[in-house]
Motif scaffolding. Structure first.
Motif, PDB file in Angstrom:
ATOM      1  N   VAL A  59       1.039  -1.116  -0.056  1.00 32.95           N
ATOM      2  CA  VAL A  59       0.093  -0.032  -0.225  1.00 32.95           C
ATOM      3  C   VAL A  59       0.869   1.382  -0.013  1.00 32.95           C
ATOM      4  N   LEU A  60       2.036   1.235   0.787  1.00 33.80           N
ATOM      5  CA  LEU A  60       2.878   2.277   0.876  1.00 33.80           C
ATOM      6  C   LEU A  60       3.307   2.548  -0.469  1.00 33.80           C
ATOM      7  N   LEU A  61       3.963   1.569  -1.295  1.00 33.30           N
ATOM      8  CA  LEU A  61       4.560   1.748  -2.603  1.00 33.30           C
ATOM      9  C   LEU A  61       3.412   2.526  -3.654  1.00 33.30           C
ATOM     10  N   ILE A  62       2.266   1.660  -3.877  1.00 30.65           N
ATOM     11  CA  ILE A  62       1.438   2.287  -4.551  1.00 30.65           C
ATOM     12  C   ILE A  62       0.759   3.583  -4.339  1.00 30.65           C
ATOM     13  N   TRP A  63       0.831   4.118  -2.762  1.00 28.82           N
ATOM     14  CA  TRP A  63       0.250   5.361  -2.556  1.00 28.82           C
ATOM     15  C   TRP A  63       1.446   6.502  -3.230  1.00 28.82           C
ATOM     16  N   PRO A  68       1.550  11.559  -6.545  1.00 28.83           N
ATOM     17  CA  PRO A  68       1.874  12.855  -7.192  1.00 28.83           C
ATOM     18  C   PRO A  68       0.924  12.938  -8.493  1.00 28.83           C
ATOM     19  N   ALA A  69       0.521  11.734  -9.066  1.00 27.71           N
ATOM     20  CA  ALA A  69      -0.381  12.058 -10.261  1.00 27.71           C
ATOM     21  C   ALA A  69      -1.523  12.424  -9.897  1.00 27.71           C
ATOM     22  N   VAL A  70      -2.265  12.299  -8.763  1.00 26.13           N
ATOM     23  CA  VAL A  70      -3.493  12.791  -8.468  1.00 26.13           C
ATOM     24  C   VAL A  70      -3.224  14.008  -8.198  1.00 26.13           C
ATOM     25  N   VAL A  71      -2.503  14.572  -7.227  1.00 25.51           N
ATOM     26  CA  VAL A  71      -2.148  15.905  -6.941  1.00 25.51           C
ATOM     27  C   VAL A  71      -2.162  16.810  -8.255  1.00 25.51           C
ATOM     28  N   GLN A  72      -1.373  16.284  -9.187  1.00 23.62           N
ATOM     29  CA  GLN A  72      -1.230  17.190 -10.390  1.00 23.62           C
ATOM     30  C   GLN A  72      -2.381  17.176 -11.296  1.00 23.62           C
ATOM     31  N   ASN A  73      -3.258  16.052 -11.465  1.00 24.07           N
ATOM     32  CA  ASN A  73      -4.638  16.254 -11.952  1.00 24.07           C
ATOM     33  C   ASN A  73      -5.604  17.428 -11.275  1.00 24.07           C
ATOM     34  N   LEU A  94       4.353  23.137 -14.025  1.00 23.91           N
ATOM     35  CA  LEU A  94       3.941  22.222 -13.093  1.00 23.91           C
ATOM     36  C   LEU A  94       5.290  21.947 -12.476  1.00 23.91           C
ATOM     37  N   SER A  95       6.337  22.321 -12.707  1.00 20.28           N
ATOM     38  CA  SER A  95       7.636  22.166 -12.147  1.00 20.28           C
ATOM     39  C   SER A  95       7.580  23.501 -11.244  1.00 20.28           C
ATOM     40  N   ASP A  96       7.308  24.893 -11.766  1.00 24.33           N
ATOM     41  CA  ASP A  96       7.333  25.876 -10.846  1.00 24.33           C
ATOM     42  C   ASP A  96       6.285  25.553  -9.552  1.00 24.33           C
ATOM     43  N   VAL A  97       4.979  25.090  -9.993  1.00 22.33           N
ATOM     44  CA  VAL A  97       4.233  25.006  -8.840  1.00 22.33           C
ATOM     45  C   VAL A  97       4.952  23.810  -7.842  1.00 22.33           C
ATOM     46  N   ARG A  98       5.603  22.871  -8.173  1.00 18.63           N
ATOM     47  CA  ARG A  98       6.026  21.969  -7.149  1.00 18.63           C
ATOM     48  C   ARG A  98       7.111  22.913  -6.335  1.00 18.63           C
ATOM     49  N   ARG A  99       7.967  23.444  -6.995  1.00 15.51           N
ATOM     50  CA  ARG A  99       9.165  24.098  -6.560  1.00 15.51           C
ATOM     51  C   ARG A  99       8.348  25.180  -5.472  1.00 15.51           C
ATOM     52  N   VAL A 100       7.359  25.819  -5.882  1.00 20.92           N
ATOM     53  CA  VAL A 100       6.860  26.989  -4.795  1.00 20.92           C
ATOM     54  C   VAL A 100       6.371  26.221  -3.653  1.00 20.92           C
ATOM     55  N   ASN A 158      -1.215  17.583  -0.790  1.00 24.41           N
ATOM     56  CA  ASN A 158      -0.180  16.612  -0.208  1.00 24.41           C
ATOM     57  C   ASN A 158      -0.206  16.149   1.249  1.00 24.41           C
ATOM     58  N   GLY A 159      -0.463  17.304   1.954  1.00 20.22           N
ATOM     59  CA  GLY A 159      -0.703  17.036   3.493  1.00 20.22           C
ATOM     60  C   GLY A 159      -1.863  16.018   3.940  1.00 20.22           C
ATOM     61  N   GLN A 160      -2.753  16.157   3.353  1.00 18.67           N
ATOM     62  CA  GLN A 160      -3.941  15.111   3.602  1.00 18.67           C
ATOM     63  C   GLN A 160      -3.537  13.850   3.186  1.00 18.67           C
ATOM     64  N   GLY A 161      -2.857  13.926   1.732  1.00 14.38           N
ATOM     65  CA  GLY A 161      -2.600  12.480   1.415  1.00 14.38           C
ATOM     66  C   GLY A 161      -1.459  11.842   2.290  1.00 14.38           C
ATOM     67  N   ARG A 162      -0.381  12.694   2.782  1.00 11.67           N
ATOM     68  CA  ARG A 162       0.486  11.907   3.807  1.00 11.67           C
ATOM     69  C   ARG A 162      -0.125  11.557   5.204  1.00 11.67           C
TER      70      ARG A 162
END
Length: 493
Positions: A59-63, A68-73, A94-100, A158-162
């Motif tokens: 489950v950890l690996l699949i999550w 990342p794909a779910v958050v990007q969409n 999207l790279s700028d979004v991740r860096r910010v 990402n916080g909720q997902g973690r």
């Protein structure tokens, strides 16, 4: 410590706890007598460890792969459509979004920003770039409002997902531990469970190579289909010229590239196979232990030299030497002018052949040494000399392995890039003159995929068609070698 690593360590700790608890519980139920147990006590512990670790880590690996794909969409709708003019532009945004988003996390953790500051920047986030630079996050341009909004949503998701990932992984691990410990009974067939689990693990490991190959082939196949929708297949397979220009009227024929690939590989094999095979015969059948102990490691050092070093050797040493021998008119040693530059098929073939010597020599030496000594003794008993034994007994018996070594060397030669780039040049032509510059399929694949490409033009997609053709060529070599080996083995037996 990253959350994923922390959860991995926590799951391993739970698995270790389950191992100890299950082992102690079953021994207590058996009254301390392991003879009344169906399986050894360690099997009960390993069953508990498997139940706790395997589902949770899965489950950890699949999550981790899916989040990342779910958050990007989820953040894509926040990016205005007029800001995205190509796939490459979308990737940059999207790279700028991740860096910010990462920069905001760092700034909040270090106290450089507060949540109120971030909320105040919603309409004019231009000052955010300097603040993020102070905490070590470099941005290429000013932060636009939609980028900040997407970054904030990305952080929240990402916080909720973690949180839910940690909860799910720990709950699954604890549930598996409780189930396995509860089942730890003297009559429980723990050994069968463990052996079945190990069998599944072995099957998965054996399937990885097949699945990886299938994935690579499918990825190249789909992109090749897109290429042939944009470019005529007749020009690709039967055209006489390779001249990509990214203006829509390119000549993209594989024939000049295929000719250069095969020509250079044949020269390399003509150098590597005799030297490698003869050195293997000498080291295994004639050399003494001391000489063998020194010569074989020295020979195998060639396999550890980076190919870029071989390329520089071809460009700076072998190429100029061939020019002095075959070129420059009266200044040449032979007094002819057959070679005008240091890059040529012969330059790349000679250096590549030197690189392939250890592949042929080392594998052939191991195969020859694996021939049973009884075959040698029988040949000597019939009155054969040492050389006759090598030619008529040892080499036929070792032929399948030798063919495999030559096949490995051929595949290595066909897939080589750096030596060809520096030693053979970059000119796509069909010529029988080994002193002319040519190029190969692999170098053109690198060239077509280098730079700012959008993977929507024939000049870019042709790289996948070239790669698929190269794969089919290598597969054909394997099938041919297998046929030759089986046919000779039938005659030998």
């Amino acid at each position: 410590m990253p959350l994923g690593m922390a959860l991995f360590v926590a799951v391993l700790a739970i698995a270790l706890l389950g191992y100890v608890m299950a082992r102690c519980r079953v021994m207590a139920r058996a009254g301390g007598d392991a003879r009344v147990l169906h399986s050894l006590p360690n099997y009960y512990g390993m069953t508990a460890a498997m139940f706790a670790a395997v589902p949770a880590l899965g489950v950890l690996l699949i999550w981790l792969l899916a989040q990342p794909a779910v958050v990007q969409n989820a953040v894509l709708p926040l990016i205005p459509a007029d800001k995205i003019d190509s796939v490459g532009t979308q990737s940059l945004i999207l790279s700028d979004v991740r860096r910010v988003a990462d920069g905001l996390d760092i700034a909040l953790s270090q106290g450089a920003l507060t949540r109120a500051d971030i909320a105040a920047m919603a309409d004019d986030p231009s000052a955010l770039r300097g603040t993020l630079g102070e905490v070590g996050v470099a941005l290429g341009s000013e932060v636009e409002p939609f980028v900040l909004a997407a970054a904030q949503k990305s952080r929240a998701l990402n916080g909720q997902g973690r949180f839910w990932m940690a909860a799910a992984v720990l709950l699954i691990a604890l549930a598996g531990l409780a189930l396995a410990v509860r089942a730890a009974d003297p009559d429980f067939r723990a050994r069968n469970i463990v052996e079945r689990g190990i069998m599944v693990l072995l099957i998965v490991a054996a399937s990885l190579a097949i699945l990886t190959t299938v994935g690579i082939v499918l990825s190249m196949l789909f992109e090749s289909i897109n290429f042939f929708r944009l470019h005529d297949w007749k020009d690709f397979f039967l055209g006489p010229k390779w001249a990509p220009n990214f203006r829509g009227d390119s000549d993209l024929s594989i024939l000049p590239l295929l000719w250069g690939t095969l020509y250079i590989s044949i020269i390399a094999l003509l150098v590597a196979v005799p030297i490698g095979l003869f050195s293997a015969i000498y080291l295994s059948e004639y050399a003494g232990p001391k000489l063998r102990g020194i010569a074989k490691p020295l020979l195998e050092i060639l396999a550890g030299i980076p190919t870029i070093v071989y390329g520089l050797f071809a460009l700076l040493t072998v190429g100029p030497a061939l020019v002095r021998l075959f070129g420059r008119g009266e200044d040449g040693i032979l007094g002819v002018e057959w070679m005008s530059g240091a890059t040529s098929v012969l330059t790349a073939g000679l250096v590549m052949g030197i690189m392939l010597i250890p592949f042929v020599s080392s594998l052939s030496d191991d195969i020859i040494n694996a021939v049973p000594q009884s075959l040698r003794d029988g040949s000597f008993g019939l009155g054969a000399t040492h050389s006759e034994t090598v030619r008529q007994v040892i080499l036929p018996a070792a032929l399948p392995g030798i063919v495999g070594a030559v096949l490995l060397a051929a595949s290595r030669a066909i897939g080589e890039t750096m030596i060809v780039v520096l030693g053979a040049g970059a000119i796509a032509r069909v010529s029988v003159n080994p002193l002319e510059a040519m190029t190969t399929i692999t170098t053109r694949i690198v060239s077509q995929l280098t730079g700012d490409t959008d993977f929507a033009s024939p000049e870019t997609l042709v790289a996948f068609a070239l790669g698929l053709t190269l794969f089919v060529l290598t597969l054909g070599l394997n099938v041919l070698a297998l046929y030759i080996v089986r046919k000779y083995r039938e005659q030998y037996e």
